[in-house]
Design an enzyme around this catalytic site. Structure first.
Site: not given
Length: 257
Positions: A39, A68, A150
């Site tokens: 990302e 992101h 994440h």
């Protein structure tokens, strides 16, 4: 089956370092499947079709993302057309590009890779990762399942791992860019590490030039994050998974410089 999970690749520097190290590592460690978080693979945050293709061409089989995921609009169509790059599954499917899971057909066995994002100190408007993974696993027929979680907090990552122990093969955390030393196997066979780390410049603050981050902390003013260059590292973990049971039998944390 040996599954390699690589920490957040940062910018062109991180991409090029990964390319220089990944092919030989796969041979030395007999890696069957390579997953990396991409990302931040484009300079200036986010991921582009160019940086994603660079990672795939370097030997990565599946790319996972995070907060992101949608920073660069040029990647939206690519996400819809390239199933091996996945964004967090708990983003709303009706309004965001791409998908949150991918099934890799290895011939002798199928491996499901799932991407989830935490909600603590991140985007609290997302679906609960606990509820979302329940839905995904309900229809999952793969013997082996690996999750990139994440997330910001250690507690949320550990809680999900305890919740899924024995239900998935392995969970590796991403996002903090700092490798933790807690790789282990849970009682029911799920391999785990809180954060696998970062692939990018060593003498940096999470990949960014230190003086820029220092300025932000001292002045409280907005700054432009320029990525550091120079000596790099690739941080990763290898999960050795029994193909018959889907359980992790060994895990190894690595830092390659």
């Amino acid at each position: 089956m040996k599954i390699l999970c690589i920490g957040d690749v940062v910018g062109k520097c991180g991409c090029e370092f990964l390319r220089s190290k990944l092919p030989s590592l796969k041979k030395i460690k007999n890696i069957d499947l390579a997953i990396c978080n991409g990302e931040n693979s484009s300079d200036g945050n986010g991921i582009t079709p160019t940086s994603a293709k660079f990672l795939f061409d370097s030997g990565v089989d599946v790319i996972t993302l995070g907060n992101h995921s949608f920073r660069r609009r040029e990647v939206y169509e690519y996400l819809d057309n390239t199933p091996a790059i996945i964004r967090p599954a708990n983003f709303p499917d009706s309004t965001t590009p791409g998908v949150g899971s991918y099934v890799v057909d290895m011939g002798r066995v199928q491996v499901t890779v799932i991407n989830l994002m935490g909600t603590m100190y991140m985007d609290s408007s997302l679906d609960s990762p606990f509820d979302k993974v329940d839905k995904l696993l309900k229809d999952n027929e793969s013997k082996i399942t690996v999750i990139d979680f994440h997330a910001e907090t250690t507690s949320e990552k550990l809680a999900l791992a305890h919740y899924l122990d024995g239900k998935v093969s392995a969970i590796f955390g991403t996002h903090t860019h700092v490798q933790t030393s807690d790789e282990h196997i849970f009682p029911n066979g799920t391999g785990y590490i809180t954060d696998v780390g970062m692939t990018g410049p060593m003498n940096s603050v999470l990949g960014v030039k230190p003086e820029i981050v220092i300025e932000k902390f001292k002045t409280r003013m907005p700054v432009r994050f320029d990525l550091m260059k120079g000596e790099c590292k690739m941080e990763c973990v290898i999960f050795d998974v029994d193909e018959k049971t889907g359980k992790t039998v060994f895990c190894e944390r690595l830092r390659i410089i």
